[in-house]
Design an enzyme around this catalytic site. Structure first.
Site, mmCIF file in Angstrom:
data_model
loop_
_atom_site.group_PDB
_atom_site.id
_atom_site.type_symbol
_atom_site.label_atom_id
_atom_site.label_comp_id
_atom_site.label_asym_id
_atom_site.label_seq_id
_atom_site.Cartn_x
_atom_site.Cartn_y
_atom_site.Cartn_z
ATOM 1 N N ASP A 42 45.129 40.431 36.818
ATOM 2 C CA ASP A 42 44.574 39.986 35.549
ATOM 3 C C ASP A 42 44.446 38.465 35.529
ATOM 4 O O ASP A 42 44.001 37.881 34.541
ATOM 5 C CB ASP A 42 45.376 40.504 34.356
ATOM 6 C CG ASP A 42 46.838 40.102 34.377
ATOM 7 O OD1 ASP A 42 47.242 39.342 35.280
ATOM 8 O OD2 ASP A 42 47.585 40.550 33.481
ATOM 9 N N SER A 43 44.784 37.852 36.645
ATOM 10 C CA SER A 43 44.472 36.432 36.858
ATOM 11 C C SER A 43 42.976 36.191 36.757
ATOM 12 O O SER A 43 42.534 35.042 36.607
ATOM 13 C CB SER A 43 44.977 35.976 38.230
ATOM 14 O OG SER A 43 44.584 36.883 39.242
ATOM 15 N N ASP A 81 46.287 45.511 38.257
ATOM 16 C CA ASP A 81 47.085 45.096 37.106
ATOM 17 C C ASP A 81 46.697 45.908 35.878
ATOM 18 O O ASP A 81 45.504 46.153 35.640
ATOM 19 C CB ASP A 81 46.841 43.616 36.792
ATOM 20 C CG ASP A 81 47.904 42.700 37.367
ATOM 21 O OD1 ASP A 81 49.025 43.177 37.614
ATOM 22 O OD2 ASP A 81 47.612 41.508 37.570
ATOM 23 N N LYS A 109 50.169 47.928 38.415
ATOM 24 C CA LYS A 109 51.260 46.969 38.242
ATOM 25 C C LYS A 109 51.419 46.625 36.770
ATOM 26 O O LYS A 109 50.431 46.368 36.084
ATOM 27 C CB LYS A 109 51.005 45.690 39.048
ATOM 28 C CG LYS A 109 52.129 44.652 38.903
ATOM 29 C CD LYS A 109 51.964 43.500 39.884
ATOM 30 C CE LYS A 109 50.894 42.524 39.486
ATOM 31 N NZ LYS A 109 51.217 41.806 38.208
ATOM 32 N N GLU A 111 54.061 44.341 33.932
ATOM 33 C CA GLU A 111 55.077 43.312 33.797
ATOM 34 C C GLU A 111 56.242 43.816 32.940
ATOM 35 O O GLU A 111 56.052 44.615 32.026
ATOM 36 C CB GLU A 111 54.472 42.058 33.148
ATOM 37 C CG GLU A 111 53.382 41.410 33.982
ATOM 38 C CD GLU A 111 52.765 40.191 33.304
ATOM 39 O OE1 GLU A 111 53.304 39.757 32.261
ATOM 40 O OE2 GLU A 111 51.758 39.681 33.813
ATOM 41 N N GLU A 178 57.969 36.522 40.458
ATOM 42 C CA GLU A 178 57.147 35.319 40.276
ATOM 43 C C GLU A 178 57.960 34.165 39.718
ATOM 44 O O GLU A 178 58.667 34.308 38.717
ATOM 45 C CB GLU A 178 55.964 35.607 39.346
ATOM 46 C CG GLU A 178 55.080 34.390 39.146
ATOM 47 C CD GLU A 178 53.738 34.687 38.498
ATOM 48 O OE1 GLU A 178 52.957 33.730 38.321
ATOM 49 O OE2 GLU A 178 53.471 35.863 38.190
#
Length: 260
Positions: A42-43, A81, A109, A111, A178
């Site tokens: 999602d960067s 993501d 993925k 978070e 991270e």
């Protein structure tokens, strides 16, 4: 042939080389250069859409880019993501994860740790492979001043470790760490059977991931300490990607100066 079981890398002592991709041309090139896993991150909210954080990324964005990348890969594991607000309940998370798998993701993925325990359980019971993400969580960041190293004190470090151990018991396949101190990443990695993939987490993780535009010197402005411009030393993009893979495998990236 895809290497879908990331545990095998850790069992064999092989480092996992992972890069992000968002389009067909770059995905094909990365795949051809021998990267083990490709993350549709999602960067893209920042490096593709030009926003200040990842929160603008929608499920439609992720489905669009995941399908493009997945259709372009022959050997790399495809990880997608799940964007901000796409897994706020176990029912919503399952629905969205299945959509990503249906367009070609091998793994999704998300978070966070204990706060999403039910989501991880639902994924496991529905045979959806999932990668965790601990330490700095970009979806919790609204502006650049909030990008800070996590786990520097005993309490926060303990939380990261306990979350990692919990995620392993919940069937998570790997965990991205991270922006955490190298010593903490080493401790977490040594306690887990599943592999860790670091970004700004030092050399002791079981793998490394970078944003493709960062490591190719395309991203403008100040870059994090953990980024290395591989094009600057190799001269050509294919050589730069191959050098990234080689240095991750050899354990020479990241160096001490690229760690916290």
């Amino acid at each position: 042939m895809k290497h879908s079981d990331l545990n095998l890398y850790k069992e064999n002592g092989d480092k996992i080389a992972c890069l992000t991709a968002y389009d067909a041309s770059m995905a094909k090139l990365i795949d051809k250069c021998g990267v083990d896993a490709i993350l549709i991150g999602d960067s893209l909210g920042m490096v593709v859409k030009g926003h200040k954080n990842t929160r603008s990324v929608t499920m439609q964005d992720m489905l669009y880019h995941t399908e493009i990348v997945a259709n372009s890969c022959q050997q790399a594991l495809v990880i997608a993501d799940m964007p901000f607000m796409s897994y706020e309940s176990s029912e919503l998370a399952l629905k969205n994860a299945q959509k990503l798998v249906n367009v070609g993701a091998d793994m999704v993925k998300i978070e966070g740790g204990q706060e999403h325990e039910e989501v991880f359980r639902v994924f496991s019971s529905n045979n959806i492979k999932v990668c965790g993400h601990l330490g700095l969580q970009p979806q919790m960041v609204s502006n650049s001043s909030e990008y800070k190293i996590q786990g520097k004190d005993e309490r926060s470090a303990g939380k990261i470790l306990s979350d990692a151990l919990l995620l392993e018991t919940l069937g998570v396949s790997a965990i991205v760490l991270e922006c955490v101190p190298s010593a903490l990443a080493k401790k977490v990695s040594s306690k887990l059977v599943i592999p860790t993939i670091g970004i700004g987490a030092g050399k002791h993780c079981d793998g490394q991931v970078l944003v493709i535009y960062d490591m190719l010197g395309i991203t403008q402005g100040k870059l994090p300490r953990f980024v290395r411009n591989f094009v600057a030393t190799e001269g050509m993009i294919p050589l730069a990607i191959s050098a990234f893979v080689k240095e991750v495998k050899a354990g020479t990236f990241p160096s001490t100066s690229e760690s916290y």
